[in-house]
Design an enzyme around this catalytic site. Structure first.
Site: not given
Ligand code: DX5
Ligand code: ZN
Length: 219
Positions: A11, A36, A38, A40, A69, A71, A140, A176
């Site tokens: 991530s 990955h 994220d 947002m 991803h 969001m 999730m 995730d």
């Molecule tokens: C949000 C992210 C997280 C995160 C996962 O979509 O992808 O869920 O970074 O890491 P931890 O292990 O800190 O939940």
């Molecule tokens: Zn994510």
């Protein structure tokens, strides 16, 4: 029980941005499978992290698969921004998109892999009609938006339901949120294909990425 290959997906919001280039290189060298990212918008989730320029930078440093991803509210035509910036796989949330099928088809028409990510409060029934269009389905296991949260145990029943549908449709199941080594072992044995690795398994640890990835592969 036979070991399933685990898709390991760092991530990137948890990476050290002062050293992004070497972070990507070290993770790539350690043998991760999918980067990955994220994305947002501060509305669909109460946070903002990575953006298009981060994605472009990561694209320069690795040839491995990069996922986005999303969001964000109404991803629709915005998926093109991320495809143009170098994403190979795009996850949208059905909770934020009025025309889920149209957007999934658009991602595929652009020659990319299409994924659905669902929040802890969304059931499998809500996406069943779209499963034939999904290359990946991501569950999730925390509320989206932040790293370092607690794994929501009740999502396991939903994961089991999705595993039952996997063979019929042929998608990969990704997890995730709070994927610790013990969660990864349990869910990989059950039939999940991949895991997003944040603070629970990969980042801010004392061991090297090489060692951590090796240990996760051995689980
Ligand atoms: C949000 C992210 C997280 C995160 C996962 O979509 O992808 O869920 O970074 O890491 P931890 O292990 O800190 O939940
Ligand atoms: Zn994510």
């Amino acid at each position: 029980m036979e070991k399933n290959y685990k898709l390991l997906c760092p991530s990137m919001m948890c990476a050290n941005y002062e050293e992004l280039k070497s972070e990507v290189a070290s993770l790539d060298f350690a043998g991760v499978d999918i980067f990955h990212c994220d994305i947002m918008d501060g509305t669909f989730v109460p946070n903002m992290t990575m953006g298009i320029m981060d994605l472009q930078a990561i694209r320069k440093y690795t040839n491995k698969i990069i996922d986005c991803h999303l969001m964000i509210e109404n991803p629709g035509h915005k998926v093109d921004w991320f495809i143009d910036a170098g994403a190979d796989l795009i996850y949208i949330h059905p909770e934020s998109e009025r025309y889920v099928v149209k957007t999934l088809l658009h991602i595929k028409e652009r020659g990319k892999l299409a994924g659905l990510a669902i929040n802890p409060d969304t059931s499998i029934g809500a996406i069943e009609e779209m499963l034939n269009l999904c290359d990946y389905v991501m569950i999730m296991t925390v509320n989206p938006g932040f790293a370092g949260q607690k794994f929501l145990d009740f999502t396991k029943r939903k994961i089991e339901k999705l595993i039952d549908l996997k063979e019929e449709y042929g998608f990969k199941i990704m997890i995730d949120g709070a994927c610790s080594p013990s969660v990864i072992k349990e869910l990989s044995d059950l039939g999940c294909d991949g895991f997003v690795l944040g603070t629970s398994a990969l980042f801010h640890q004392k061991k090297s990425y090489v060692r951590l990835v090796e240990e996760l592969r051995e689980l």
